[in-house]
Design a protein around this motif. Structure first.
Motif, PDB file in Angstrom:
ATOM      1  N   ASP A 298       0.816  -1.222   0.000  1.00  0.00           N
ATOM      2  CA  ASP A 298       0.000   0.000   0.000  1.00  0.00           C
ATOM      3  C   ASP A 298       0.851   1.274   0.000  1.00  0.00           C
ATOM      4  O   ASP A 298       0.561   2.229  -0.728  1.00  0.00           O
ATOM      5  CB  ASP A 298      -0.922   0.037   1.230  1.00  0.00           C
ATOM      6  CG  ASP A 298      -1.997  -1.044   1.164  1.00  0.00           C
ATOM      7  OD1 ASP A 298      -2.013  -1.800   0.162  1.00  0.00           O
ATOM      8  OD2 ASP A 298      -2.800  -1.141   2.121  1.00  0.00           O
ATOM      9  N   ARG A 302       0.883   4.208  -2.927  1.00  0.00           N
ATOM     10  CA  ARG A 302       0.658   5.646  -2.703  1.00  0.00           C
ATOM     11  C   ARG A 302       1.837   6.459  -3.215  1.00  0.00           C
ATOM     12  O   ARG A 302       1.684   7.488  -3.850  1.00  0.00           O
ATOM     13  CB  ARG A 302       0.485   5.930  -1.206  1.00  0.00           C
ATOM     14  CG  ARG A 302      -0.865   5.564  -0.668  1.00  0.00           C
ATOM     15  CD  ARG A 302      -1.060   6.173   0.722  1.00  0.00           C
ATOM     16  NE  ARG A 302      -2.140   5.486   1.399  1.00  0.00           N
ATOM     17  CZ  ARG A 302      -1.973   4.377   2.131  1.00  0.00           C
ATOM     18  NH1 ARG A 302      -0.793   3.862   2.320  1.00  0.00           N
ATOM     19  NH2 ARG A 302      -3.030   3.804   2.696  1.00  0.00           N
ATOM     20  N   VAL A 319      -6.024   3.505   0.070  1.00  0.00           N
ATOM     21  CA  VAL A 319      -5.400   3.156  -1.202  1.00  0.00           C
ATOM     22  C   VAL A 319      -6.442   2.593  -2.189  1.00  0.00           C
ATOM     23  O   VAL A 319      -6.250   2.656  -3.402  1.00  0.00           O
ATOM     24  CB  VAL A 319      -4.195   2.220  -0.942  1.00  0.00           C
ATOM     25  CG1 VAL A 319      -4.654   0.820  -0.610  1.00  0.00           C
ATOM     26  CG2 VAL A 319      -3.208   2.230  -2.068  1.00  0.00           C
ATOM     27  N   ASP A 320      -7.558   2.078  -1.643  1.00  0.00           N
ATOM     28  CA  ASP A 320      -8.618   1.595  -2.536  1.00  0.00           C
ATOM     29  C   ASP A 320      -9.718   2.635  -2.730  1.00  0.00           C
ATOM     30  O   ASP A 320     -10.825   2.310  -3.180  1.00  0.00           O
ATOM     31  CB  ASP A 320      -9.166   0.260  -2.023  1.00  0.00           C
ATOM     32  CG  ASP A 320      -8.114  -0.834  -2.189  1.00  0.00           C
ATOM     33  OD1 ASP A 320      -7.524  -0.926  -3.297  1.00  0.00           O
ATOM     34  OD2 ASP A 320      -7.823  -1.551  -1.216  1.00  0.00           O
ATOM     35  N   ARG A 351      -4.696   2.690  -5.853  1.00  0.00           N
ATOM     36  CA  ARG A 351      -3.987   1.439  -6.158  1.00  0.00           C
ATOM     37  C   ARG A 351      -4.036   1.128  -7.661  1.00  0.00           C
ATOM     38  O   ARG A 351      -3.026   0.748  -8.262  1.00  0.00           O
ATOM     39  CB  ARG A 351      -4.617   0.273  -5.376  1.00  0.00           C
ATOM     40  CG  ARG A 351      -3.766  -0.999  -5.457  1.00  0.00           C
ATOM     41  CD  ARG A 351      -4.499  -2.233  -4.970  1.00  0.00           C
ATOM     42  NE  ARG A 351      -5.060  -2.130  -3.646  1.00  0.00           N
ATOM     43  CZ  ARG A 351      -4.352  -2.258  -2.502  1.00  0.00           C
ATOM     44  NH1 ARG A 351      -3.067  -2.495  -2.545  1.00  0.00           N
ATOM     45  NH2 ARG A 351      -4.945  -2.156  -1.332  1.00  0.00           N
TER      46      ARG A 351
END
Ligand SMILES: Cc1cc2nc3c(=O)[nH]c(=O)nc-3n(C[C@H](O)[C@H](O)[C@H](O)COP(=O)(O)O)c2cc1C
Length: 436
Positions: A298, A302, A319-320, A351
């Motif tokens: 993650d 980013r 991140v999603d 992501r």
């Protein structure tokens, strides 16, 4: 000699995909393992690769230590040291390394590449860069990275001095006349006596002229200034191009610049980047890419978006989830607009956007599909060869040599063996005469 499709490998032990080192079949300890590099170089030589290329920055490869610590990019060999060692376990493949003109002196660089060329019997290549990572400045007593235009002005003079240093001794200078007590003929010495804006170098160099005259000069400038520099000096030009049309335009454009600079475009090669993953079916190859992308941590996801989009801190954003508003910055506006546009249009999460940069645009397919694509780029003037970046090691490199290269050979695009001794001869590049 007919023109052949050249192959070079961009070797970073942890692989071209940022999460490649975490793949279950990857060799995660490759980065500082000489035996691994030696075996890889010999594999590539069996696949008749023209060059083994080691990129470099004179700093760690990124500035966010936390996300960097989740990649295999924090350590790497100094290129000339690695290439010198590789020269002893290979006999044909070109050995190409990056060295920056911003944080070196010409005498050092001329000497090191001349040494590599002698050690390898004419297989050395110098990838000339002016440095892109601002962090490098902090390692050399500078508060800021040198301004772009000034970097290239310094680079022009730097390359000019290096060439003169390589020509310090004419090809006939060293006579080793034991009876007459003359090791070299002093009349054959051509010290540069250079006084310029950035450098004052008397010379001569303390090593005789390299076997290739000059090691092959590689370059990858992409800005206007960078392309003009490449056109003045580069013999092999690295480039990253997203598709056939862009690659054709780049190749045509840069060769026109070469002509405008008074050089012969027939003496210049363009090798776009290619990151291949092959499997028995296209679907299986795509699954392999997805497997790699699933390994993206993650923080790294980013960071990849941050690095590509500008000055924004994504820490704390899911991140999603979608990208937040990104303010304009003095980094590249066009790139920010392009990426933001892509994210909004395709409704991408952070992501998903990161996955688009993680592997340097992997081309996934069957060996035939890869060979078709390479043939099309080659025959349509988009590429004289490719700089192949394998997503991880060693599997994809073995697959490429065993499955793609034989197709290229059958089609007459890649010759069976090396017809020359030096990198120049193998690439069909002329050996430079002594300039003075
Ligand atoms: C295949 C490839 C390899 C590169 N290798 C390096 C490298 O090893 N070190 C480096 O500082 N920059 C490297 N670069 C970046 C270029 O030297 C150049 O700085 C970049 O393309 C930006 O262009 P510009 O300098 O004209 O702005 C590479 C670029 C490409 C496409």
């Amino acid at each position: 000699m007919t023109r052949h499709l050249a192959l070079s490998a961009l070797v970073h032990g942890s692989g071209g995909h940022i999460a490649g080192w975490r793949h279950p079949e990857a060799y995660a300890a490759g980065q500082l393992d000489f035996a691994f590099h030696a075996e890889l170089a010999r594999l590539l030589e069996r696949g008749r690769f023209d060059a083994f290329f080691v990129a470099d920055v004179v700093a760690i490869w990124g500035h966010q230590l936390d996300s960097l610590s989740r990649t295999g990019r924090a350590e790497h060999f100094e290129p000339l040291t690695l290439l010198s060692a590789l020269s002893t376990v290979t006999s044909h493949i070109g050995l190409v390394g990056t060295a920056t003109t911003t944080y070196h002196e010409p005498y050092h660089i001329a000497r090191k590449f001349a040494s590599l060329d002698h050690l390898s019997h004419g297989r050395a290549g110098w990838n000339i860069v002016t440095s892109v990572v601002p962090l490098e400045a902090a390692n050399f007593g500078r508060a800021e990275h040198l301004d772009h235009t000034l970097r290239y002005r310094r680079a022009d003079e730097f390359v000019d001095v290096v060439r003169q240093l390589w020509d310090s001794f004419s090809d006939k200078a060293v006579v080793r006349d034991v009876a007459g007590a003359r090791y070299y003929d002093p009349d054959q010495l051509r010290p540069p006596e250079h006084h310029g804006e950035h450098f004052r170098v008397r010379g001569p160099l303390n090593i005789s002229r390299p076997p290739q005259g000059h090691p092959v000069l590689f370059q990858a400038g992409s800005s206007e200034t960078g392309q003009d520099f490449a056109a003045r000096h580069g013999e092999v030009l690295f480039t990253a191009q997203p598709d056939l049309a862009a690659a054709q335009a780049f190749s045509t454009g840069i060769k026109a610049r070469v002509t405008a600079a008074g050089r012969d475009p027939g003496q210049v090669r363009v090798w776009p980047l290619l990151s291949p993953l092959v499997a028995g079916t296209e679907a299986a190859a795509r699954r392999k890419v997805a497997e790699l992308d699933d390994l993206l941590h993650d923080d790294v996801a980013r960071r990849l978006v941050q690095d590509n989009i500008g000055d924004v801190d994504l820490t704390g954003y899911p991140v999603d989830g979608p990208l937040p508003e990104i303010p304009e910055s003095n980094r590249s506006k066009s790139r920010r607009d392009l990426l933001l546009g892509m994210a909004r249009r395709d409704d991408l999460t952070i992501r998903q956007l990161a996955r688009r940069f993680s592997g340097g645009s992997i081309v996934a397919g069957t060996p035939e599909q890869l060979a078709d694509r390479m043939q099309e780029w080659f025959t349509s003037g988009a590429a004289d060869g490719f700089t192949v970046s394998f997503p991880y090691f060693p599997g994809p490199a073995i697959d490429f040599v065993q499955q793609v290269v034989p197709i290229l050979r059958r089609r007459g695009l890649v010759p069976d063996g090396y017809h020359g001794t030096t990198l120049r001869e193998n690439l069909g590049l002329a050996r430079p005469e002594v300039s003075r």
